[in-house]
Write a protein that holds these residues in place. Structure first.
Motif, PDB file in Angstrom:
ATOM      1  N   SER A 107      84.524  10.666 -23.369  1.00  0.00           N
ATOM      2  CA  SER A 107      85.827  10.145 -22.943  1.00  0.00           C
ATOM      3  C   SER A 107      86.678  11.212 -22.270  1.00  0.00           C
ATOM      4  O   SER A 107      87.745  10.910 -21.753  1.00  0.00           O
ATOM      5  CB  SER A 107      86.582   9.567 -24.142  1.00  0.00           C
ATOM      6  OG  SER A 107      86.867  10.571 -25.084  1.00  0.00           O
ATOM      7  N   LYS A 108      86.208  12.446 -22.245  1.00  0.00           N
ATOM      8  CA  LYS A 108      86.981  13.545 -21.651  1.00  0.00           C
ATOM      9  C   LYS A 108      86.748  13.684 -20.141  1.00  0.00           C
ATOM     10  O   LYS A 108      87.601  14.165 -19.430  1.00  0.00           O
ATOM     11  CB  LYS A 108      86.625  14.858 -22.339  1.00  0.00           C
ATOM     12  CG  LYS A 108      87.017  14.901 -23.791  1.00  0.00           C
ATOM     13  CD  LYS A 108      87.943  16.021 -24.006  1.00  0.00           C
ATOM     14  CE  LYS A 108      88.452  16.034 -25.406  1.00  0.00           C
ATOM     15  NZ  LYS A 108      89.765  16.602 -25.465  1.00  0.00           N
ATOM     16  N   THR A 109      85.577  13.299 -19.669  1.00  0.00           N
ATOM     17  CA  THR A 109      85.229  13.445 -18.257  1.00  0.00           C
ATOM     18  C   THR A 109      85.634  12.186 -17.491  1.00  0.00           C
ATOM     19  O   THR A 109      85.358  11.074 -17.953  1.00  0.00           O
ATOM     20  CB  THR A 109      83.712  13.679 -18.103  1.00  0.00           C
ATOM     21  OG1 THR A 109      83.339  14.798 -18.906  1.00  0.00           O
ATOM     22  CG2 THR A 109      83.321  13.937 -16.674  1.00  0.00           C
ATOM     23  N   PRO A 110      86.281  12.348 -16.333  1.00  0.00           N
ATOM     24  CA  PRO A 110      86.615  11.159 -15.529  1.00  0.00           C
ATOM     25  C   PRO A 110      85.361  10.344 -15.202  1.00  0.00           C
ATOM     26  O   PRO A 110      84.284  10.900 -14.953  1.00  0.00           O
ATOM     27  CB  PRO A 110      87.230  11.751 -14.260  1.00  0.00           C
ATOM     28  CG  PRO A 110      87.687  13.124 -14.646  1.00  0.00           C
ATOM     29  CD  PRO A 110      86.739  13.589 -15.717  1.00  0.00           C
ATOM     30  N   THR A 111      85.502   9.040 -15.205  1.00  0.00           N
ATOM     31  CA  THR A 111      84.374   8.127 -15.006  1.00  0.00           C
ATOM     32  C   THR A 111      83.579   8.443 -13.744  1.00  0.00           C
ATOM     33  O   THR A 111      82.348   8.422 -13.756  1.00  0.00           O
ATOM     34  CB  THR A 111      84.873   6.675 -14.958  1.00  0.00           C
ATOM     35  OG1 THR A 111      85.613   6.420 -16.147  1.00  0.00           O
ATOM     36  CG2 THR A 111      83.729   5.699 -14.847  1.00  0.00           C
ATOM     37  N   GLU A 112      84.266   8.771 -12.654  1.00  0.00           N
ATOM     38  CA  GLU A 112      83.560   9.032 -11.397  1.00  0.00           C
ATOM     39  C   GLU A 112      82.770  10.342 -11.431  1.00  0.00           C
ATOM     40  O   GLU A 112      81.906  10.563 -10.591  1.00  0.00           O
ATOM     41  CB  GLU A 112      84.531   9.018 -10.213  1.00  0.00           C
ATOM     42  CG  GLU A 112      85.634  10.055 -10.249  1.00  0.00           C
ATOM     43  CD  GLU A 112      86.850   9.643 -11.079  1.00  0.00           C
ATOM     44  OE1 GLU A 112      87.756  10.483 -11.216  1.00  0.00           O
ATOM     45  OE2 GLU A 112      86.889   8.505 -11.581  1.00  0.00           O
ATOM     46  N   GLU A 113      83.036  11.211 -12.396  1.00  0.00           N
ATOM     47  CA  GLU A 113      82.310  12.482 -12.511  1.00  0.00           C
ATOM     48  C   GLU A 113      81.183  12.443 -13.538  1.00  0.00           C
ATOM     49  O   GLU A 113      80.440  13.417 -13.686  1.00  0.00           O
ATOM     50  CB  GLU A 113      83.288  13.604 -12.869  1.00  0.00           C
ATOM     51  CG  GLU A 113      84.288  13.907 -11.775  1.00  0.00           C
ATOM     52  CD  GLU A 113      85.263  15.007 -12.169  1.00  0.00           C
ATOM     53  OE1 GLU A 113      84.924  15.823 -13.063  1.00  0.00           O
ATOM     54  OE2 GLU A 113      86.358  15.049 -11.582  1.00  0.00           O
TER      55      GLU A 113
END
Length: 177
Positions: A107-113
């Motif tokens: 949940s820490k990393t942006p979805t697009e990354e």
């Protein structure tokens, strides 16, 4: 095969044969001389017979399997020993021809990354929560999405491998039934 303390192995790993801090006398005091093979640039801790015993078995000995990996926290978005272990495991599963399905959470990393593949295997991401006692990791029950249940129904894996310090274990137990 002889067993050595972690301190002895760590001290040898930290030494270099070309370093002023690692004279041969230090090496011979740390390990039995028969187990050390020195060349001009490296120090080998195991004899050739030990190395032969530690080789990887033939990867095509068994037919390919369908494997479901349920992993929390994700090893795919950071560099660590934990991440290296999974990359090595996926590399060998790929060489063996196994069909691997991966479900993880971050949940820490942006979805697009978020990575979508590793070693040719698709990575599915499910919702999770930041663990309040250690806010660097994301854990999950795989709720409310139940992506794991959908993957199990679709792929019908032979083996479910759950690696978890937390809650995905409970989802894995449920899916294994």
């Amino acid at each position: 095969m002889k067993l050595y303390s972690a301190a002895a192995i760590a001290s040898l790993a930290a030494m270099s044969t070309t370093s002023a801090f690692s004279p041969a006398s230090t090496l011979s005091r740390t390990m039995a001389p028969s187990t050390i093979q020195k060349s001009s640039t490296t120090t080998t801790l195991f004899s050739s017979s030990d190395a032969a015993a530690m080789t990887v078995p033939p990867l095509k000995r068994n037919p390919p399997r369908k494997v479901a990996l349920l992993i929390e926290p994700t090893p795919f978005t950071h560099v660590s020993g934990y991440a290296n272990r999974f990359k090595e495991m996926l590399r060998y599963l790929s060489k063996a021809g196994d069909d691997v399905t991966i479900l993880t959470t971050d949940s820490k990393t942006p979805t697009e990354e978020l990575p979508q593949q590793s070693f040719g295997y698709d990575i599915e991401h499910t919702q999770g929560f930041v663990f309040p006692l250690y806010n660097h990791i994301t854990l999950t029950f795989d709720l409310p999405e139940m992506k794991g249940a959908k993957l199990m129904e679709k792929k019908r894996p032979d083996l479910i491998h759950v690696t978890s310090p937390g809650f995905m274990l409970f989802a894995g137990l449920f899916y294994a039934r």
